[in-house]
Motif scaffolding. Sequence first.
Motif, PDB file in Angstrom:
ATOM      1  N   SER A 479     -29.763 -32.137 -24.837  1.00  0.00           N
ATOM      2  CA  SER A 479     -28.923 -31.502 -25.777  1.00  0.00           C
ATOM      3  C   SER A 479     -29.659 -30.442 -26.446  1.00  0.00           C
ATOM      4  O   SER A 479     -29.106 -29.169 -26.420  1.00  0.00           O
ATOM      5  N   GLN A 480     -31.004 -30.617 -26.944  1.00  0.00           N
ATOM      6  CA  GLN A 480     -31.474 -29.480 -27.624  1.00  0.00           C
ATOM      7  C   GLN A 480     -31.885 -28.233 -26.799  1.00  0.00           C
ATOM      8  O   GLN A 480     -31.993 -27.185 -27.186  1.00  0.00           O
ATOM      9  N   MET A 481     -32.008 -28.813 -25.456  1.00  0.00           N
ATOM     10  CA  MET A 481     -32.118 -27.573 -24.687  1.00  0.00           C
ATOM     11  C   MET A 481     -31.008 -26.608 -24.446  1.00  0.00           C
ATOM     12  O   MET A 481     -31.062 -25.646 -23.780  1.00  0.00           O
ATOM     13  N   GLY A 482     -29.728 -27.341 -24.590  1.00  0.00           N
ATOM     14  CA  GLY A 482     -28.680 -26.426 -24.312  1.00  0.00           C
ATOM     15  C   GLY A 482     -28.094 -25.368 -25.288  1.00  0.00           C
ATOM     16  O   GLY A 482     -27.301 -24.726 -25.191  1.00  0.00           O
ATOM     17  N   ASN A 712     -20.738 -45.688  -9.600  1.00  0.00           N
ATOM     18  CA  ASN A 712     -20.254 -45.963  -8.449  1.00  0.00           C
ATOM     19  C   ASN A 712     -19.343 -44.747  -8.032  1.00  0.00           C
ATOM     20  O   ASN A 712     -18.035 -44.996  -7.928  1.00  0.00           O
ATOM     21  N   ALA A 713     -20.005 -43.624  -8.061  1.00  0.00           N
ATOM     22  CA  ALA A 713     -18.982 -42.383  -7.570  1.00  0.00           C
ATOM     23  C   ALA A 713     -18.309 -41.765  -8.734  1.00  0.00           C
ATOM     24  O   ALA A 713     -17.384 -41.014  -8.587  1.00  0.00           O
ATOM     25  N   GLY A 714     -18.644 -41.894  -9.933  1.00  0.00           N
ATOM     26  CA  GLY A 714     -18.202 -41.306 -11.056  1.00  0.00           C
ATOM     27  C   GLY A 714     -18.829 -39.938 -11.156  1.00  0.00           C
ATOM     28  O   GLY A 714     -19.719 -39.725 -10.430  1.00  0.00           O
ATOM     29  N   SER A 715     -18.061 -38.956 -11.871  1.00  0.00           N
ATOM     30  CA  SER A 715     -18.347 -37.688 -11.738  1.00  0.00           C
ATOM     31  C   SER A 715     -19.147 -37.117 -13.271  1.00  0.00           C
ATOM     32  O   SER A 715     -18.675 -37.343 -14.271  1.00  0.00           O
ATOM     33  N   TRP A 716     -20.509 -37.021 -13.139  1.00  0.00           N
ATOM     34  CA  TRP A 716     -21.091 -36.624 -14.300  1.00  0.00           C
ATOM     35  C   TRP A 716     -21.498 -34.967 -14.241  1.00  0.00           C
ATOM     36  O   TRP A 716     -22.232 -34.385 -13.586  1.00  0.00           O
ATOM     37  N   MET A 717     -20.973 -34.358 -15.449  1.00  0.00           N
ATOM     38  CA  MET A 717     -20.852 -33.030 -15.359  1.00  0.00           C
ATOM     39  C   MET A 717     -22.174 -32.209 -15.479  1.00  0.00           C
ATOM     40  O   MET A 717     -22.581 -31.382 -14.709  1.00  0.00           O
ATOM     41  N   ARG A 718     -23.153 -32.743 -16.177  1.00  0.00           N
ATOM     42  CA  ARG A 718     -24.456 -31.904 -16.315  1.00  0.00           C
ATOM     43  C   ARG A 718     -25.160 -31.918 -15.116  1.00  0.00           C
ATOM     44  O   ARG A 718     -25.676 -30.723 -14.629  1.00  0.00           O
ATOM     45  N   GLU A 719     -25.367 -32.913 -14.387  1.00  0.00           N
ATOM     46  CA  GLU A 719     -26.226 -33.028 -13.132  1.00  0.00           C
ATOM     47  C   GLU A 719     -25.415 -32.456 -12.214  1.00  0.00           C
ATOM     48  O   GLU A 719     -26.073 -31.782 -11.087  1.00  0.00           O
ATOM     49  N   GLU A 720     -24.150 -32.343 -12.047  1.00  0.00           N
ATOM     50  CA  GLU A 720     -23.184 -31.811 -11.011  1.00  0.00           C
ATOM     51  C   GLU A 720     -23.453 -30.152 -11.206  1.00  0.00           C
ATOM     52  O   GLU A 720     -23.637 -29.474 -10.143  1.00  0.00           O
ATOM     53  N   ILE A 721     -23.357 -29.748 -12.450  1.00  0.00           N
ATOM     54  CA  ILE A 721     -23.445 -28.026 -12.458  1.00  0.00           C
ATOM     55  C   ILE A 721     -24.756 -27.772 -12.229  1.00  0.00           C
ATOM     56  O   ILE A 721     -25.038 -26.690 -11.533  1.00  0.00           O
ATOM     57  N   CYS A 722     -25.957 -28.678 -12.670  1.00  0.00           N
ATOM     58  CA  CYS A 722     -27.293 -28.148 -12.211  1.00  0.00           C
ATOM     59  C   CYS A 722     -27.414 -28.153 -10.725  1.00  0.00           C
ATOM     60  O   CYS A 722     -28.068 -27.152 -10.371  1.00  0.00           O
ATOM     61  N   GLY A 723     -26.725 -29.053 -10.020  1.00  0.00           N
ATOM     62  CA  GLY A 723     -26.814 -28.896  -8.708  1.00  0.00           C
ATOM     63  C   GLY A 723     -26.053 -27.847  -7.952  1.00  0.00           C
ATOM     64  O   GLY A 723     -26.895 -27.240  -7.179  1.00  0.00           O
ATOM     65  N   TYR A 724     -25.223 -27.272  -8.603  1.00  0.00           N
ATOM     66  CA  TYR A 724     -24.577 -26.308  -7.937  1.00  0.00           C
ATOM     67  C   TYR A 724     -25.220 -24.760  -8.328  1.00  0.00           C
ATOM     68  O   TYR A 724     -25.316 -24.025  -7.575  1.00  0.00           O
ATOM     69  N   VAL A 725     -25.836 -25.041  -9.526  1.00  0.00           N
ATOM     70  CA  VAL A 725     -26.743 -23.652  -9.766  1.00  0.00           C
ATOM     71  C   VAL A 725     -27.916 -23.718  -8.834  1.00  0.00           C
ATOM     72  O   VAL A 725     -28.211 -22.541  -8.613  1.00  0.00           O
ATOM     73  N   CYS A 726     -28.449 -24.649  -8.320  1.00  0.00           N
ATOM     74  CA  CYS A 726     -29.549 -24.694  -7.305  1.00  0.00           C
ATOM     75  C   CYS A 726     -28.636 -23.963  -6.087  1.00  0.00           C
ATOM     76  O   CYS A 726     -29.560 -23.056  -5.559  1.00  0.00           O
ATOM     77  N   SER A 778     -22.518 -35.639 -26.042  1.00  0.00           N
ATOM     78  CA  SER A 778     -23.389 -34.179 -26.422  1.00  0.00           C
ATOM     79  C   SER A 778     -24.095 -33.697 -25.154  1.00  0.00           C
ATOM     80  O   SER A 778     -24.027 -32.356 -25.070  1.00  0.00           O
ATOM     81  N   TRP A 779     -24.657 -34.369 -24.378  1.00  0.00           N
ATOM     82  CA  TRP A 779     -25.641 -33.685 -23.392  1.00  0.00           C
ATOM     83  C   TRP A 779     -25.037 -32.771 -22.497  1.00  0.00           C
ATOM     84  O   TRP A 779     -25.801 -32.176 -21.784  1.00  0.00           O
ATOM     85  N   ASN A 780     -23.682 -32.666 -22.278  1.00  0.00           N
ATOM     86  CA  ASN A 780     -23.166 -31.708 -21.529  1.00  0.00           C
ATOM     87  C   ASN A 780     -23.377 -30.240 -21.919  1.00  0.00           C
ATOM     88  O   ASN A 780     -23.190 -29.408 -21.425  1.00  0.00           O
ATOM     89  N   VAL A 781     -23.676 -30.306 -23.281  1.00  0.00           N
ATOM     90  CA  VAL A 781     -23.907 -28.689 -23.893  1.00  0.00           C
ATOM     91  C   VAL A 781     -25.126 -28.236 -22.772  1.00  0.00           C
ATOM     92  O   VAL A 781     -25.382 -26.926 -23.070  1.00  0.00           O
ATOM     93  N   PHE A 782     -26.032 -28.948 -22.307  1.00  0.00           N
ATOM     94  CA  PHE A 782     -27.156 -28.319 -21.463  1.00  0.00           C
ATOM     95  C   PHE A 782     -26.383 -27.447 -20.424  1.00  0.00           C
ATOM     96  O   PHE A 782     -27.105 -26.450 -19.844  1.00  0.00           O
ATOM     97  N   VAL A 783     -25.250 -27.654 -20.497  1.00  0.00           N
ATOM     98  CA  VAL A 783     -24.618 -26.910 -19.111  1.00  0.00           C
ATOM     99  C   VAL A 783     -24.557 -25.238 -19.417  1.00  0.00           C
ATOM    100  O   VAL A 783     -24.811 -24.464 -18.618  1.00  0.00           O
ATOM    101  N   LEU A 784     -24.567 -25.115 -20.842  1.00  0.00           N
ATOM    102  CA  LEU A 784     -24.810 -23.654 -21.272  1.00  0.00           C
ATOM    103  C   LEU A 784     -26.170 -22.977 -20.675  1.00  0.00           C
ATOM    104  O   LEU A 784     -26.220 -21.975 -20.384  1.00  0.00           O
ATOM    105  N   LYS A 785     -27.130 -23.760 -21.003  1.00  0.00           N
ATOM    106  CA  LYS A 785     -28.301 -23.329 -20.302  1.00  0.00           C
ATOM    107  C   LYS A 785     -28.466 -23.138 -18.950  1.00  0.00           C
ATOM    108  O   LYS A 785     -28.653 -22.034 -18.243  1.00  0.00           O
TER     109      LYS A 785
END
Length: 810
Positions: A479-482, A712-726, A778-785
Amino acid sequence: MKTIHSYFIILFLFFCSTLSANELNMKIKGDSASGFYVDLYYGSTPVSTQEKVGELNLFVENEDCSIREYIKNWKATKAIQKANSITLSGVAKLPKLETDLFLSVIYEIVNNQVVEKCIELLQTNLSLLYYSVNTSLYSNDKPSRFWSFDNADNKGGVAHESYPAAGYMIGDSLAVGLLTDAGNRNLWTRNIRRRPSTGGVGFRAIQEICDANLYRIASQADRRDGNNFVKLTFGELSDFNHPKDKINYKTPEITDWKPYNGAEVSKDKEIYSIKGKKASSDMAGFRLPYHLPDGFYTVRFKHRSNHPISLRLWKNEGTSANDVQGFHYQTNIPSSSTEWTEQEETVFLANTEGGITNLLIASSNLKTDEPYQLEIKDLEVIQLVANERAYHQLHAGEKNTKRTFIFVAPAKPTLHDVRLASQVYLADGLRFKGTTEEKCLYACYQMLMWITSADNFTPLSVPSINYAPDMYNRDSFWSQMGVYDKESSEKIFNAWAATQNEAGTIGTIITPSMGSKELKGNDATLEFLWFAMVNKRQYGTPPPMDKITKAFNYIIKEIDSDGDGICSARFVLGQNDCVEYPDRTSNLAVNQGMLAVTLRVAQELGMPVQNTIIEKANAAYRAFYDKKRGYLIDNKAYPYVITFNELLPEFVSLWLFNEPILTSEMVNNTLDKVPTKNGYSPLIFHAKNLYFTMENKPFSPNLFWDNGIYYNAGSWMREEICGYVCGLKHGWKPAEKRIKDRLTTEITLNPDEPFSHEFLPYDLTVPNCWWPSTRVFSWNVFVLKALEVAGMRTPEQDPNYLRDCISTKK
């Protein structure tokens, strides 16, 4: 369906931004004799007036609380209007305390929909003054309805919900809302509970609650009297250790008890018996209807049962998770079939809206068709009426500011519209720039930044109202990193530094009113080093090298004791932490990548790390790529599992060092295997079958979730978008569209929930797949970074970047 939801969001924002004839404006009213105040209009429509209630109400106390003075319905003696701002000012005399209080209220138009209202307080005669202040929206005309963030038709009372916001509707097309700046700046918290002591079950209400009445909405009685208000109160502490009164509520007549899952109830003298011959569910009992107003309660009784018992407090007739008002975790409480066990629980109730609250007492952990019996006696439900005190501090010569926002915008009286408006216009008020989705992430984060307690104003970054009051190391880091906020980043880092034990381990949890001894070899200590490096780079904050050295030595001893760059750990060093390895494992890609990144961070912080060891760690991370299968192996023990977790270290390397560890083939081929539908994808999944079964799950034996739920295959935004940025950095063509789609899906998949979630369910056909606990995260705000790393956003869009970052001061 998603396209339709997106269309409505666009339409909603279009109306809000293009109706130039209908824009928010303000007028000075009153005079020097009766006092000046400000009325707000939308075009020519009056939306709020301070004529009856004044600009604020205040009470102040000296240090020993022996003297209290009130300032009621304050209006100014001076008013100045300049361009888009109005400043009201005056001096309030406090004769009992031998001091004067200098008050200013500054209104500033932010845009056509938002006005900022700041309250400033100053005194110079008393070394320390305690104060509590409130301000209100108020309408002379009866609104068509009142709303809060989780209730589009709120009947009144305390609103304590997933996101603090409330207001009213004018007709069926104009929403008026009252918003607050973050808790770490306006000095509030939403905490109402603490963890149990060792051996306890479930959270307990804390005996001193700050800001219990942060938001209060006019009750039905208030409305009948013409008092149409939404009130925001800062600095009020509700003391239940020294209550003003105690109210005992009579046990409902047995004829009013309502069965839950087929139980039967009988009474023999003073003993109530709840029993059933065959359990139809894992929990069965009775609901007792009480008419309980908002407040603090003690529930006390004795029980005797051949099964554990569970307690719930349900709103009205509700029996679902959506309606739980208290006792969220009072489940499977030990009982005895022969001896009476005394039970006492405390709970803070809010959002009762003058209705019925049902107390559920039930046998739990039942097996199908199993007989059960529960006896209870000496049942008491007692309300403690708070002794209210002020807890905000006004030191001599130090100005205090409370920053609030009022928005007025075209909207329908629906959860979707009031929730979306509450986030978008808070972000606007805070001068944040970005898309609608980005504003929602930013606003959710801000409303989950609190103070720790009345005696500790250190920022507390909680994941969500569900996880409160715990601040988790991992969540607060992301969260703080975002965002850009030097003060909160430094203070939260220092709070984690203070948890370091002699071995060098950093704590996992900080929780008010209770200690935490959860210090272990997870990712907390690794991210502590990352945190230190970012604060140094971004804000010029010197790292505490003694603690850095201890943390580094602990990491090496714990996960790379051979010093060969190969990670061997007892825990998952990432998000999918639902399995432990007491005998250690080197089978996890994410763990190896986390070690590789951390070695590079430690080297920059001055630790003795050789480049050759970093490269060995990097090579070992790359070795998890299976060329035949065409993807990174998440866990060598489960080669059919693919996750976004395994790409996180690659993202962190790109973020912190602008250098890849993996090859483009590894990243892009892995991403090609990720299924997608409706703009989103699962965090972790079976390479062939998508969902896991009890037989092939990569989790601990006692853990499992339905299809598309949680891990079990739920969708978590922060890590998904970080993967797409890779993928974007490695030239994966679908990346930018996937990023944009995932952002949109977060706030459109469920039309009633346009906000940041812990996770999104991937199979919407599963009953009750929308967990209330996932709301406003909260931690999905890291998506901004992550978007900055992708080149899809600039740092300058954050309102604090130019103020806080050393790179802007060169």
